[in-house]
Scaffold this active site. Structure first.
Site, PDB file in Angstrom:
ATOM      1  CB  THR A  46      -0.939   0.011   1.218  1.00 42.61           C
ATOM      2  OG1 THR A  46      -0.168  -0.214   2.401  1.00 42.61           O
ATOM      3  CG2 THR A  46      -1.996  -1.068   1.100  1.00 42.61           C
ATOM      4  CE1 TYR A 136       4.939  -5.032  -5.837  1.00 44.94           C
ATOM      5  CE2 TYR A 136       5.422  -4.265  -3.618  1.00 44.94           C
ATOM      6  CZ  TYR A 136       4.763  -4.106  -4.827  1.00 44.94           C
ATOM      7  OH  TYR A 136       3.938  -3.028  -5.022  1.00 44.94           O
ATOM      8  CE  LYS A 164       1.610  -6.222  -5.223  1.00 48.24           C
ATOM      9  NZ  LYS A 164       1.313  -5.764  -3.856  1.00 48.24           N
TER      10      LYS A 164
END
Length: 275
Positions: A46, A136, A164
């Site tokens: 986030t 990631y 990701k």
């Protein structure tokens, strides 16, 4: 192994003075659990991870470990990344001795390691955490883009379950063609452009909008995986959700929605939320 196709990347709660609110964060996770969410990513994507220092991350882990029902019944993934490898290693060692389900391994922003340096960084943290790992790759935020060769090499480690934001269609195809396993997953980071990503090989979702609309986003994603087009009614519903979350700053919008619901998620750390 991480079995859930969708996890929710939860925002971190902060008090008005921007200090960490662990119970606010956990309150949100509890609320998601009550709504049927089976997997969350904490201290992850986030955009708040690098505002948290090592001690704050350790405190969040300690708070999670006290939540026996959540730890027992949810896949809780913890984001591990730092500008300093030593701090990422310390966090990984901490997680190794917990019941946290897995880690999302991010790369340091700004410092621009070489591909060789990044490989050693990743290998060291994976070894220390000894947990199922999602790589990631986020060049837009970090300035570093993990190479196809590195992704393929790291995929040979049994603990590495997926990546990701791997990149473009061409890059995903090259990764798939270069590896010898069919249990390696491609996670989309958020819902923007999700339909296109599913068409060229993304098969799991690290959800942002699911913080506010977990059932709707999960159902939409499952439908996308099963067929190339969803109903007009569902499209309109998702379009409305996307407008609420992604028009402006997604994390600011999410916190407004969650606070309005009575979840004490608080504010963002400035400069996010300045407007």
């Amino acid at each position: 192994m991480l079995t859930e196709k969708v996890h929710i990347a939860v925002p971190t709660a902060f008090f008005e003075d921007e200090s960490l609110n662990i119970q606010g964060t956990i309150s949100h996770i509890r609320d998601l659990y009550k709504q049927g969410v089976k997997s969350v990513l904490v201290s992850g994507s986030t955009g708040e991870q690098h505002s948290l220092n090592l001690q704050e991350k350790m405190e969040i882990i300690n708070g999670l470990e006290l939540e026996e029902e959540l730890i027992r019944n949810m896949e809780i993934i913890f984001g591990v990344a730092s500008i300093r490898q030593k701090e990422a290693e310390e966090l990984a060692e901490k997680i190794r001795h917990t019941k946290i389900s897995g880690i999302m391994l991010g790369y340091p922003p700004y410092v621009l390691p070489t591909q060789e340096e990044a490989f050693i960084y990743a290998k060291r943290i994976i070894d220390l955490a000894n947990k199922p790992t999602i790589l990631y790759n986020n060049p837009k935020r970090t300035g570093f883009d993990l190479s196809v060769i590195n992704i393929i090499q790291l995929s040979k480690i049994d603990l590495v379950v997926g990546i990701k934001d791997a990149g473009s269609q061409e890059k995903v195809e090259r990764i798939k063609n270069g590896m010898n396993r069919d249990d390696f997953y491609f996670y989309a980071g958020g819902e923007v452009g999700l339909e296109e990503k599913v068409l060229f090989g993304y098969d799991r979702l690290s959800s942002i909008a699911g913080n506010a609309y977990p059932a709707e986003i999960s159902q939409w994603f499952q439908n996308l995986l099963m067929k190339p087009k969803v109903s007009e009614q569902e499209c309109e519903k998702i379009e409305s959700i996307m407008e609420q979350i992604y028009q402006g700053n997604a994390i600011v919008n999410l916190k407004k929605i969650l606070n309005h619901k009575g979840i004490p998620i608080g504010i963002c750390r400035s400069p996010i939320g300045n407007i």
